[in-house]
Design a protein around this motif. Structure first.
Motif, mmCIF file in Angstrom:
data_model
loop_
_atom_site.group_PDB
_atom_site.id
_atom_site.type_symbol
_atom_site.label_atom_id
_atom_site.label_comp_id
_atom_site.label_asym_id
_atom_site.label_seq_id
_atom_site.Cartn_x
_atom_site.Cartn_y
_atom_site.Cartn_z
ATOM 1 N N LEU A 121 0.818 -1.215 0.000
ATOM 2 C CA LEU A 121 0.000 0.000 0.000
ATOM 3 C C LEU A 121 0.858 1.274 0.000
ATOM 4 N N PRO A 141 -5.867 5.513 3.361
ATOM 5 C CA PRO A 141 -5.122 4.434 4.007
ATOM 6 C C PRO A 141 -5.339 4.425 5.510
ATOM 7 N N THR A 167 -4.625 4.378 9.557
ATOM 8 C CA THR A 167 -3.664 5.069 10.405
ATOM 9 C C THR A 167 -2.626 4.075 10.919
ATOM 10 N N ARG A 211 0.017 0.458 7.882
ATOM 11 C CA ARG A 211 -1.028 0.242 6.880
ATOM 12 C C ARG A 211 -1.445 -1.222 6.767
#
Length: 339
Positions: A238, A290, A292, A295
């Motif tokens: 990510l 995304p 916190t 990820r």
């Protein structure tokens, strides 16, 4: 949170805190309402003559990283240095000169070749752009490159539609080689090919590297392919790097839970050898929003409270082994993952 990577003398390419965001527009006036954080604070190096593999699930930002490095996509932040030159601050004439040393082999061997041009013109186009006006000299290089990639001289007069997928990828490799580069990005160069052809292309890439001594940034989602060709490997999730280490360390003892899950999914050729499969729950979150902290924590089987609150830093837990995880201690131990 920024991460500083120490620069060694033998590092050819240095990527520091690279960010690439894509704006999301809405409304009548197409105002920017959000950003897709495709690449978010990525740092790594590529050394002279090595292959650095970049792996991860589809959509994790691998290709965006490679194209941002080459300035095919504008960067939002960070810096890229090639032999000490700041790539993002080069003027047009300086960037053109640099492109001789930084080339790319694209993923799709069909759409990456101009169907209206014969193969000889495709391979020699870069030579012409960079000032080689002598057609005999260009043709000599074309013939040499065709020979290097295992094609015949008469193939220079044919068109891309007359070749198979594997042959087209060989043409793409010949085009990248024609300018005698020192660094080549391989953007999933075998993912569109049959398995029987993949090994041929991988062996060709390794043979060419031994002969010419250039470096590769090898982007892939197939960990078995990366194991075959890479010296060091970076694992992305990510938009962030979660683990960077040598090939041997990654495949023998991965430390990050995400890497462990990826490796557990690789089929083993020995039917008597059983590997415990780690199945990740849920879907990959959107880079538009995304999670916190870490990820990976919504899918991580060993996540703790700190994982949702603090972003883990990519730290050296062992020599040459960097991991971004709160649950991996300084001696390289991680909490066992239960599949």
């Amino acid at each position: 949170m920024t991460v500083s990577v120490p620069v060694a003398q033998k590092d050819m390419l240095v990527v520091q805190n690279l960010k690439t965001y894509f704006p999301v527009r809405a409304g009548v006036f197409q105002r920017v309402v959000a950003h897709v954080k495709a690449v978010d604070d990525v740092s790594f190096t590529v050394r002279e003559g090595e292959t650095f593999g970049l792996v991860g699930e589809s959509g994790c930002g691998k290709t965006t990283v490679s194209r941002t490095i080459l300035r095919l996509i504008p960067a939002t932040g960070g810096s890229v240095f090639f032999d000490g030159q700041d790539v993002f601050n080069l003027r047009s004439n300086e960037l053109k000169a640099l492109r001789r040393n930084m080339q790319i082999v694209f993923q799709d061997p069909y759409s990456s070749l101009d169907p209206r041009m014969p193969v000889g013109d495709i391979i020699s186009e870069g030579l012409l752009i960079h000032g080689m006006k002598d057609s005999k000299q260009r043709n000599a290089i074309v013939q040499e490159m065709l020979d290097k990639v295992g094609l015949n001289p008469y193939h220079a007069h044919r068109y891309p539609h007359e070749f198979s997928g594997g042959q087209r990828q060989r043409i793409g490799i010949a085009r990248a080689l024609s300018l005698n580069p020192r660094f080549i990005v391989c953007d999933e160069p075998v993912s569109a090919l049959d398995v029987s052809i993949q090994s041929q292309i991988l062996n060709l890439l390794k043979a060419l590297q031994r002969e010419f001594g250039f470096s590769y940034l090898f982007v892939a989602h197939d960990l078995s392919v990366v194991e075959h060709i890479s010296d060091r490997v970076g694992v992305m999730y990510l938009g962030k790097l979660v683990e960077v280490t040598t090939r041997e360390s990654l495949y023998e003892e991965p430390l990050h839970p995400y890497t462990q899950a990826l490796l557990s999914a690789i089929p083993t050729p020995n039917p008597r050898r059983r590997r415990e499969r780690i199945v990740l729950k849920g879907e990959v979150p959107s880079p538009l929003n995304p999670p916190t902290g870490c990820r990976f924590h919504p899918r991580c089987p060993i996540a703790k409270e700190i994982c949702s609150q603090e972003i883990p830093v990519l730290e050296e837990k062992r020599p040459e082994h960097y991991v971004a995880c709160h649950l991996v201690d300084v001696v390289g131990k991680s909490t066992p993952v239960v599949g």
